[in-house]
Design a protein around this motif. Structure first.
Motif, short mmCIF file in Angstrom:
data_model
loop_
_atom_site.label_atom_id
_atom_site.label_comp_id
_atom_site.label_asym_id
_atom_site.label_seq_id
_atom_site.Cartn_x
_atom_site.Cartn_y
_atom_site.Cartn_z
N ARG A 1 0.82 -1.21 0.00
CA ARG A 1 0.00 0.00 0.00
C ARG A 1 0.86 1.26 0.00
O ARG A 1 0.56 2.24 -0.70
CB ARG A 1 -0.92 -0.01 1.22
N GLN B 1 2.37 1.79 -3.54
CA GLN B 1 1.36 2.28 -4.48
C GLN B 1 0.96 3.72 -4.15
O GLN B 1 0.74 4.53 -5.05
CB GLN B 1 0.13 1.36 -4.44
N GLN B 2 0.89 4.04 -2.84
CA GLN B 2 0.47 5.38 -2.46
C GLN B 2 1.54 6.42 -2.80
O GLN B 2 1.22 7.54 -3.22
CB GLN B 2 0.16 5.44 -0.97
N ARG B 3 2.81 6.07 -2.65
CA ARG B 3 3.88 7.00 -3.04
C ARG B 3 3.83 7.27 -4.54
O ARG B 3 4.05 8.40 -4.99
CB ARG B 3 5.23 6.43 -2.61
N GLN C 1 -4.21 12.50 -1.93
CA GLN C 1 -3.18 11.47 -2.00
C GLN C 1 -2.10 11.69 -0.94
O GLN C 1 -1.61 10.73 -0.32
CB GLN C 1 -2.55 11.47 -3.40
N GLN D 1 -3.44 10.66 2.42
CA GLN D 1 -3.48 9.20 2.52
C GLN D 1 -2.09 8.64 2.78
O GLN D 1 -1.92 7.70 3.57
CB GLN D 1 -4.06 8.61 1.24
N LEU D 2 -1.07 9.24 2.15
CA LEU D 2 0.30 8.79 2.37
C LEU D 2 0.72 9.06 3.81
O LEU D 2 1.34 8.21 4.46
CB LEU D 2 1.25 9.49 1.40
N LEU E 1 -0.87 6.46 6.00
CA LEU E 1 -0.23 5.15 5.90
C LEU E 1 1.13 5.14 6.61
O LEU E 1 1.50 4.14 7.23
CB LEU E 1 -0.06 4.76 4.43
#
Length: 497
Positions: free
Chosen positions: A411, A414-416, A453, A456-457, A460
């Motif tokens: 995750r 993908q998030q980066r 985004q 979200q990063l 995480l």
């Protein structure tokens, strides 16, 4: 007639001895049908979970007692140490341990003789028609008496010893509970500190977005002055500013709430939280797991060890309940002085001396003893099932952290990539807007997408810190038992069943 030549006394003694032995035998059979029904279950296998986690395994990878130092934040170290020293929760746990120690001492007193002294003076009229002889009968007299009394219970059936062992088990359980409470307090401080760090990071993202929106609003004003934009574009650029400022205000509120929570965990007032500055967490990405989790978990999780001690205590309580079916043998004696006149109180002839062995045997008690034993069997079953459930929950706790760590890696990657893509799109639209080739709505849309985004990063990355902390907690937080709970009473329970 000489008693040596008369067999009657010997036959009478043998008969009484046989009767007592038969009574004891029958007493022991009175509870043979009562026994515990639960059994300790071994921990389940976690080999597949460990293998699929992709995390490096090591036989010595159990957390240390200061596991929070791996985050390399001096302020966090200070906060955890302060919480462990001052929080009322741990002081209450220490008080419970002291209370259990006092109860253990009370139970241990039954193994020792009792010695006490009494002294009294009584003004008494003796009956003229009673057993008191003349010249005292029918007169008032002062009766002065002082005795030294000794008592001792012969613990033939181990009742008192088992009660002491049960008290020891309960004390050990509470001592381990205090370690579990310390682990929960330290984990709560670390998690709240991570939340505070996450809120500051979210604030950075929101502040960066606001700064960019202010720049865009200023650029829009310039373009309007050059007759490149309309009043509508100005209003659109200004409309996003209040929402961003409101988000920043909400995040600042959350920072203060987390500071208040930390102050509460430290056992302090809210003002203590205002002195907590921004976290500087720098945890590494490498995670190493112990390779023998299932086999060694029962000795590294304080909650599991505490439940095991409770099982042992309940096993000894069963022994106490069984011993109550057998006779109690007590020895008492006294020595002292007694006189009707105080001037003769110290005379050698005023001495009194007595010795009184006593045996009490339950014959008919309406099922009270069986009910008590049955209740202790049920308490043992309850303790065993609580232990089994604690082990199951502990293994699930560890498996949850491993599963989350395993998928968090993907995750995060993908998030980066999503953040980089969104940021590149935003930069491109920003350049096009500055060149007059894009509208402000396009700029606003790409900014919002980038903000989502980035948030979200940040979430995480904060989740990664939390999982590392939770894994250390799930593995026992560096707990090492000072005394193993071997549950010796279980063999007794099995033998009697």
């Amino acid at each position: 007639m000489n008693s040596r030549n008369n067999p009657a006394p010997r036959r009478w003694f043998a008969l009484r001895t046989s009767a007592v032995a038969l009574t004891i035998l029958l007493t022991g059979c009175a509870y043979r049908d009562l026994k515990p029904q639960s059994h300790l279950q071994p921990p389940g296998d976690v080999d597949e979970t460990l293998t699929r986690s992709g995390i490096t395994l090591s036989p010595a990878a159990w957390p240390t007692q200061t596991w929070w130092t791996r985050f390399n934040d001096k302020q966090l170290d200070s906060l955890v140490n302060e919480a462990l020293a001052q929080t009322p929760t741990l002081r209450a746990a220490a008080a419970r341990v002291r209370q259990a120690g006092a109860l253990e001492a009370i139970e241990g007193a039954a193994l020792l003789p009792r010695l006490d002294a009494t002294a009294s003076t009584t003004r008494e009229r003796f009956s003229a028609n009673g057993t008191t002889p003349a010249p005292v009968k029918g007169t008032w007299q002062n009766v002065d008496q002082a005795t030294l009394n000794v008592g001792y219970e012969l613990d033939f059936w181990g009742k008192n010893r088992a009660a002491v062992e049960a008290a020891v088990g309960r004390r050990h359980a509470l001592e381990v509970d205090s370690r579990a409470a310390a682990l929960m307090v330290s984990a709560a401080v670390v998690q709240t500190y991570i939340d505070l760090n996450d809120t500051y990071a979210q604030l950075d993202v929101a502040q960066a977005l606001l700064d960019q929106q202010v720049q865009i609003e200023q650029l829009t004003q310039q373009r309007f002055g050059a007759e490149l934009d309309t009043q509508i574009d100005i209003k659109q650029s200004q409309a996003s500013l209040p929402a961003s400022r409101a988000t920043i205000a909400a995040l600042k509120e959350m920072i203060e709430l987390n500071q208040n929570k930390l102050a509460s965990l430290l056992g302090q007032g809210p003002d203590r939280g205002r002195s907590i500055t921004r976290p500087q967490l720098r945890a590494g990405n490498s995670v190493v797991l112990p390779s023998q989790i299932a086999a060694e978990l029962v000795g590294h999780r304080p909650d599991v060890v505490a439940q095991r001690w409770r099982v042992e205590a309940c096993g000894h309580e069963i022994d106490v309940a069984k011993a109550r079916f057998y006779p109690n043998v007590n020895l008492t004696a006294f020595v002292g002085l007694q006189s009707l006149a105080f001037d003769t109180f110290n005379d050698h002839s005023s001495r009194i001396l007595g010795f009184s062995p006593a045996i009490s045997l339950p014959i008919f008690e309406g099922g009270r003893l069986r009910g008590n034993l049955d209740a202790q069997d049920a308490a043992y079953d309850l303790a065993v099932e609580n232990y089994n459930q604690t082990v199951v929950d502990a293994l699930r706790d560890i498996a949850d952290q491993l599963s989350s760590l395993r998928w968090l890696k993907e995750r995060l990657a993908q998030q980066r990539e999503a953040v980089d893509t969104a940021q590149a799109a935003s930069d491109l639209v920003d350049l096009r807007y500055r060149a007059g080739l894009a509208t402000y709505l396009q700029v606003l849309a790409t900014q919002n997408a980038t903000l989502v985004q980035k948030r979200q990063l940040v979430t995480l990355e904060s989740r990664a810190l939390s999982l590392q902390a939770n894994l250390s907690r799930a593995l026992g937080g560096g707990y090492r038992p000072e005394f193993p709970a071997t549950v010796p009473a279980l063999s007794t329970v099995v033998d009697h069943s």
